[in-house]
Design an enzyme around this catalytic site. Structure first.
Site, PDB file in Angstrom:
ATOM      1  N   HIS A  98     -15.822  55.034 -26.054  1.00 42.84           N
ATOM      2  CA  HIS A  98     -14.952  56.124 -25.835  1.00 42.84           C
ATOM      3  C   HIS A  98     -14.826  55.873 -24.409  1.00 42.84           C
ATOM      4  O   HIS A  98     -15.538  55.594 -23.583  1.00 42.84           O
ATOM      5  CB  HIS A  98     -15.654  57.596 -26.156  1.00 42.84           C
ATOM      6  CG  HIS A  98     -16.912  57.715 -25.624  1.00 42.84           C
ATOM      7  ND1 HIS A  98     -17.848  57.336 -25.797  1.00 42.84           N
ATOM      8  CD2 HIS A  98     -16.928  58.810 -24.669  1.00 42.84           C
ATOM      9  CE1 HIS A  98     -18.856  58.028 -25.232  1.00 42.84           C
ATOM     10  NE2 HIS A  98     -18.180  58.783 -24.578  1.00 42.84           N
ATOM     11  N   ASP A 100     -14.138  59.156 -21.614  1.00 48.19           N
ATOM     12  CA  ASP A 100     -14.199  60.617 -21.417  1.00 48.19           C
ATOM     13  C   ASP A 100     -13.196  61.411 -21.727  1.00 48.19           C
ATOM     14  O   ASP A 100     -12.214  61.277 -20.717  1.00 48.19           O
ATOM     15  CB  ASP A 100     -15.369  61.108 -20.509  1.00 48.19           C
ATOM     16  CG  ASP A 100     -16.881  60.515 -20.615  1.00 48.19           C
ATOM     17  OD1 ASP A 100     -17.190  60.488 -21.713  1.00 48.19           O
ATOM     18  OD2 ASP A 100     -17.520  60.587 -19.685  1.00 48.19           O
ATOM     19  N   HIS A 236     -17.393  53.473 -22.621  1.00 48.43           N
ATOM     20  CA  HIS A 236     -18.732  53.197 -22.530  1.00 48.43           C
ATOM     21  C   HIS A 236     -19.183  53.876 -24.087  1.00 48.43           C
ATOM     22  O   HIS A 236     -18.579  54.326 -25.092  1.00 48.43           O
ATOM     23  CB  HIS A 236     -19.391  53.824 -21.538  1.00 48.43           C
ATOM     24  CG  HIS A 236     -19.094  55.698 -21.418  1.00 48.43           C
ATOM     25  ND1 HIS A 236     -17.778  56.007 -21.107  1.00 48.43           N
ATOM     26  CD2 HIS A 236     -20.011  56.684 -21.913  1.00 48.43           C
ATOM     27  CE1 HIS A 236     -17.824  57.425 -20.869  1.00 48.43           C
ATOM     28  NE2 HIS A 236     -19.036  57.866 -21.565  1.00 48.43           N
ATOM     29  N   ARG A 250     -25.184  65.125 -16.324  1.00 49.07           N
ATOM     30  CA  ARG A 250     -23.967  64.507 -15.854  1.00 49.07           C
ATOM     31  C   ARG A 250     -22.805  65.657 -15.194  1.00 49.07           C
ATOM     32  O   ARG A 250     -22.943  66.677 -15.959  1.00 49.07           O
ATOM     33  CB  ARG A 250     -23.278  63.935 -17.021  1.00 49.07           C
ATOM     34  CG  ARG A 250     -21.892  63.076 -16.794  1.00 49.07           C
ATOM     35  CD  ARG A 250     -21.201  62.824 -18.161  1.00 49.07           C
ATOM     36  NE  ARG A 250     -20.395  63.938 -18.453  1.00 49.07           N
ATOM     37  CZ  ARG A 250     -20.030  63.971 -19.828  1.00 49.07           C
ATOM     38  NH1 ARG A 250     -20.225  62.892 -20.411  1.00 49.07           N
ATOM     39  NH2 ARG A 250     -19.496  65.021 -20.005  1.00 49.07           N
TER      40      ARG A 250
END
Length: 279
Positions: A98, A100, A236, A250
């Site tokens: 995917h 993000d 990723h 994150r």
């Protein structure tokens, strides 16, 4: 500090570089300009000796790229709404390729992830280069793709959140001017200019091209390591091959509206096709 004084080690032929000796909590403006240049060149950067990066320093580094996102539903670090906590014990195992938040009208520019707890083995992350994916497609198909859009959708399983956005299938990077594929297996649902069958077939082909091993790097985490990736031109995948706990923190930098060629055809209308084929 110039790039020549950075210890930069590419991690694959396709993308990714490990950078050592860079104090992320005290970068000069010149240092940061070099980091940004390296990111545009390598697409994902790894800082293996960044252990000890405090939450405020983590946010400050992210803000150098732009305004930070407050995610609508993912768990946060207490007292730091901009820092998402990705804990495998809480179900954070993103083992589907995917990019993000492509279901947003303005997906993130980049993310900065620190692994604060790693399993004893496994738990790597892979990234793929979508410039190379676009360039791997034949010229006639690239010509078709340049005139198409795709619909990206996310709906939370409990119904508390839903978002949908339509973006070019081929995105032009706003800083490099290069074209890349901009569809992904997790969020891209359909190409509205095509029939459903045509859309499914083409998307499945593009997903395979996007995820091909020769366009991928794989990174083995150490506790405290930091990764920064350009979300506009990468996908990723968190490899779910481990026992034990994996915890990351994150921050995500708010994005811009993806830009590509204008769509050359209207949305497909099933009724019009049925009428034409019934004669």
């Amino acid at each position: 500090m110039t790039e020549n004084r950075f210890d930069v080690r590419p991690v694959s032929g396709a993308l990714g570089a490990e950078v050592r000796g860079v104090p992320l909590d005290s970068l000069t403006d010149a240092d940061f300009a070099t980091v940004r240049e390296l990111l545009l060149k390598h697409l994902v950067l790894f800082f293996p000796d960044a252990a000890g990066l405090e939450p405020e320093a983590h946010k400050a580094f992210g803000r150098r790229f732009g305004e930070l996102e407050v995610h609508p539903f993912l768990p946060k670090l207490p007292g730091h709404d901009e820092i998402v906590v990705l804990d495998s014990d809480q179900g954070a195992r993103a083992d589907v390729w995917h990019t993000d938040v492509t279901f947003s009208p303005a997906p993130p520019i980049a993310s900065v992830l620190q692994l604060v707890e790693c399993p004893p083995a496994g738990g790597d992350t892979m990234w793929s280069n979508q410039y190379l994916a676009y360039e791997a497609v034949s010229a006639p198909v690239r010509d078709l793709l340049d005139g198409l859009t795709a619909v990206h959708v996310f709906e939370h399983p409990n119904g508390s959140f839903r978002s949908e956005a339509e973006h070019p299938v081929v995105r032009t990077h706003p800083e490099t001017g290069r074209r890349s594929l901009y569809v992904n297996r997790m969020f891209t649902r359909r190409i509205p200019q095509l029939t459903p069958g045509e859309s499914d077939a083409l998307l499945n082909h593009l997903f395979e091209v996007s995820e091909s091993p020769q366009r991928v790097c794989r990174y083995r985490w150490v506790p405290g390591a930091v990764a920064v990736w350009d979300n506009r031109v990468t996908q990723h995948y968190a490899v779910n091959d481990y026992a034990g706990r994996r915890v990351g923190r994150r921050v995500t930098i708010l994005g811009d509206k993806p830009v590509g060629e204008a769509p050359r055809w209207p949305h497909h209308e099933a009724g019009a096709l049925s009428a034409s084929t019934s004669r």
